[in-house]
Design a protein around this motif. Structure first.
Motif, PDB file in Angstrom:
ATOM      1  N   ILE A  85       0.738  -1.270   0.005  1.00 26.12           N
ATOM      2  CA  ILE A  85      -0.039  -0.132   0.007  1.00 26.12           C
ATOM      3  C   ILE A  85       0.785   1.311   0.027  1.00 26.12           C
ATOM      4  CG2 ILE A  85      -1.646   1.273   1.466  1.00 26.12           C
ATOM      5  CD1 ILE A  85      -2.739  -1.410   2.412  1.00 26.12           C
ATOM      6  N   GLY A  86       0.441   2.409  -0.729  1.00 20.41           N
ATOM      7  CA  GLY A  86       1.342   3.474  -0.627  1.00 20.41           C
ATOM      8  C   GLY A  86       0.282   4.833  -1.162  1.00 20.41           C
ATOM      9  N   PRO A  87       0.942   5.842  -0.965  1.00 17.96           N
ATOM     10  CA  PRO A  87       0.077   7.391  -1.258  1.00 17.96           C
ATOM     11  C   PRO A  87       0.384   7.682  -2.824  1.00 17.96           C
ATOM     12  CG  PRO A  87       2.138   7.762  -0.098  1.00 17.96           C
ATOM     13  CD  PRO A  87       2.188   6.201  -0.253  1.00 17.96           C
ATOM     14  N   ILE A  88      -0.628   8.508  -3.111  1.00 19.15           N
ATOM     15  CA  ILE A  88      -0.806   9.234  -4.243  1.00 19.15           C
ATOM     16  C   ILE A  88      -1.060  10.547  -4.072  1.00 19.15           C
ATOM     17  CG2 ILE A  88      -1.505   9.356  -6.758  1.00 19.15           C
ATOM     18  CD1 ILE A  88      -2.182   6.412  -6.643  1.00 19.15           C
ATOM     19  N   THR A  89      -0.447  11.476  -4.286  1.00 16.59           N
ATOM     20  CA  THR A  89      -0.706  12.730  -4.100  1.00 16.59           C
ATOM     21  C   THR A  89      -0.515  13.883  -5.097  1.00 16.59           C
ATOM     22  OG1 THR A  89       1.519  13.232  -2.980  1.00 16.59           O
ATOM     23  CG2 THR A  89      -0.165  12.501  -1.660  1.00 16.59           C
ATOM     24  N   LYS A  90      -0.499  15.233  -4.728  1.00 10.88           N
ATOM     25  CA  LYS A  90      -0.141  16.129  -6.017  1.00 10.88           C
ATOM     26  C   LYS A  90       1.251  16.738  -5.706  1.00 10.88           C
ATOM     27  CE  LYS A  90      -1.617  18.727  -9.450  1.00 10.88           C
ATOM     28  NZ  LYS A  90      -1.992  18.086 -10.701  1.00 10.88           N
ATOM     29  N   THR A  91       1.707  16.792  -4.674  1.00 13.06           N
ATOM     30  CA  THR A  91       3.139  17.212  -4.249  1.00 13.06           C
ATOM     31  C   THR A  91       3.903  16.044  -3.470  1.00 13.06           C
ATOM     32  OG1 THR A  91       2.707  18.263  -1.957  1.00 13.06           O
ATOM     33  CG2 THR A  91       2.229  19.358  -4.014  1.00 13.06           C
TER      34      THR A  91
END
Length: 486
Positions: free
Chosen positions: A208-214
């Protein structure tokens, strides 16, 4: 807004958590008919959680690192009381009685889960076209795919539906859609984030991991969910760095970055090649040391990945038989017929294809010829990366060899679809961390992503290098035009 802007606004009482949550939910309800990123929206529950955050703020209590931040979660991560379908008919009405560890950590951090995002069925695919429910579209061009399998999660970031979403990465399923959607996506070191409650595709690869704009938001998103978990025997068993923001703005002079020449051979789109090479020049100007080297495991690792991942999928998906839970065929003649019809009617073509491949390579007479050799090659992949990291701090290259392609363009050619993962699968086989960062746009204004690969548990250094190139490129605030003419 970014996570930091939301946190600062809440602390200064510029707005309430409920106002923030409602504004994002209203945007989803208004515009997601175009992108179809979400399978489930949790409006009432999200607003109740936001009220709790507002009451804590009024009392001066701590609200957590993600307090009041709207979050989207890929629909293969278990959420108690909320449908978790894996975008499959076989789980279309499944409501878990428990939360994944990552979800528990998000709740402890004060995050407000606004909904569950679409994916390729059981996370098997590179385009989010394999969902039983709907096809997600890329906000940068609605005629194109957002990548996969975490296409809904990545599209929700590009469309401005949430500042933070979580996906799962088995062979590039966070990084490739992040690249297609102009977002930042991190695949953490294997074991850094608990897999408990993540519905398994390939257990030795999933993360599992994050997706973001920055990049900074991505760092915050990782810190909220990482850590040891007694419910997952593969989770890291030692104290790991949590403060990724300290020194993130530091100097990167002297960092050694290796660039595999195999990453820039036949099959790479010329515009992607140009954009990534320009980013390499920028790294050099910032003082990083760049060196080309050979990493011959690049293409051959793809074969090992599809053998190992399909074998594990075959085993993991054997539990869906119509007996215990999930979809069950209505008409059958005996237990064997029940299982055959349930699985035939409940699984889509891509899932069936991988189950068949996995069962084949595990079967008597073929185990030694295929699966055993793939596992031996996996050791070679790990050894190759180990040797590289004795010399380099990072390995740099494209995230995907192709630009976001048209919906339906590759559905009849599975092999061509699988080649979209050529730069990402080896990282999962080795268990390494890697981050995809936007590095430019094509002439037709489609996002291009580059990938930084680090040694085990080097996430802090990865974020530092990624932040440096992000600030130098200055493209993070560009947004798609999909809402024009609404």
């Amino acid at each position: 807004m970014t996570i930091q802007e939301i946190k600062q606004g809440l602390e200064k009482r510029k707005f309430s958590a409920k106002e923030i949550a409602k504004s994002y939910i209203d945007r989803i309800k208004e515009l997601d008919t175009k992108t179809q990123a979400f399978l489930t929206i949790q409006e009432d529950e999200a607003l109740k959680e936001a009220d709790i955050i507002d009451r804590k703020l009024a009392k001066g209590e701590k609200i957590g690192v993600l307090g009041g931040v709207p979050v989207a979660v890929k629909d293969n991560i278990c959420t108690r009381g909320i449908k978790t379908t894996c975008a499959s008919k076989i789980l279309e009405d499944f409501v878990p009685p428990y939360n994944a560890t990552a979800i528990e950590k998000l709740k402890e951090a004060g995050a407000i889960i606004v909904g569950k995002t679409n994916l390729d069925e059981f996370a098997m695919g590179s385009s989010t076209e394999n969902s039983y429910f709907q096809k997600t579209r890329n906000p940068w061009d609605l005629s194109r795919v957002p990548g996969g399998s975490s296409g809904g999660a990545a599209a929700s970031i590009a469309a401005g539906f949430v500042p933070l979403s979580y996906g799962s990465d088995t062979g590039g399923s966070i990084r490739q859609p992040a690249a297609f959607c102009g977002a930042v996506g991190l695949k953490p070191t294997y074991g850094l984030v608990s897999r408990y409650g993540l519905i398994a595709f390939a257990s030795s690869l999933d993360q599992i991991g994050p997706i973001t704009k920055t990049v900074k938001d991505c760092a915050i998103g990782l810190s909220a969910i990482q850590g040891t978990d007694k419910m997952d025997s593969t989770s890291v068993q030692k104290e790991i760095e949590r403060d990724y923001l300290t020194d993130i703005e530091g100097d990167i002079r002297g960092l050694k970055i290796g660039v595999p020449k195999e990453f820039f051979m036949d099959g790479l789109d010329s515009e992607i090649s140009k954009s990534v090479k320009e980013a390499i020049v920028r790294f050099e100007k910032m003082g990083a040391e760049i060196e080309e080297f050979s990493l011959p495991i690049n293409r051959s690792g793809l074969s090992a990945y599809y053998i190992i991942s399909s074998a594990e999928a075959s085993s993991n998906l054997a539990r869906y038989d119509g007996v215990r839970y999930g979809f069950r065929a209505e008409e059958f003649d005996g237990i064997e017929d029940l299982m055959v019809k349930t699985r035939n009617q409940g699984f889509g073509n891509e899932v069936k294809r991988r189950i068949m491949l996995g069962t084949y390579v595990l079967s008597s007479g073929y185990y030694d010829a295929y699966y055993k050799k793939a596992m031996q090659y996996r050791k070679k992949i790990r050894a190759s990366f180990k040797e590289a990291f004795e010399k380099y701090d990072f390995i740099l290259g494209p995230t995907s060899p192709v630009l976001p392609f048209k919906i339906g363009e590759k559905t009849n050619n599975p092999m061509e679809m699988y080649l979209a993962d050529v730069y990402t699968v080896n990282i999962n086989l080795a268990g390494l961390p890697a981050i995809s960062i936007p590095c430019g746009f094509s002439e037709s204004e489609l996002p291009i992503g580059m990938q930084l690969i680090g040694d085990y548990f080097s996430e802090k250094k990865l974020f530092k290098a990624a932040f440096a190139i992000e600030q130098d490129l200055k493209i993070w605030d560009k947004a798609p035009k999909f809402e024009e003419g609404r």
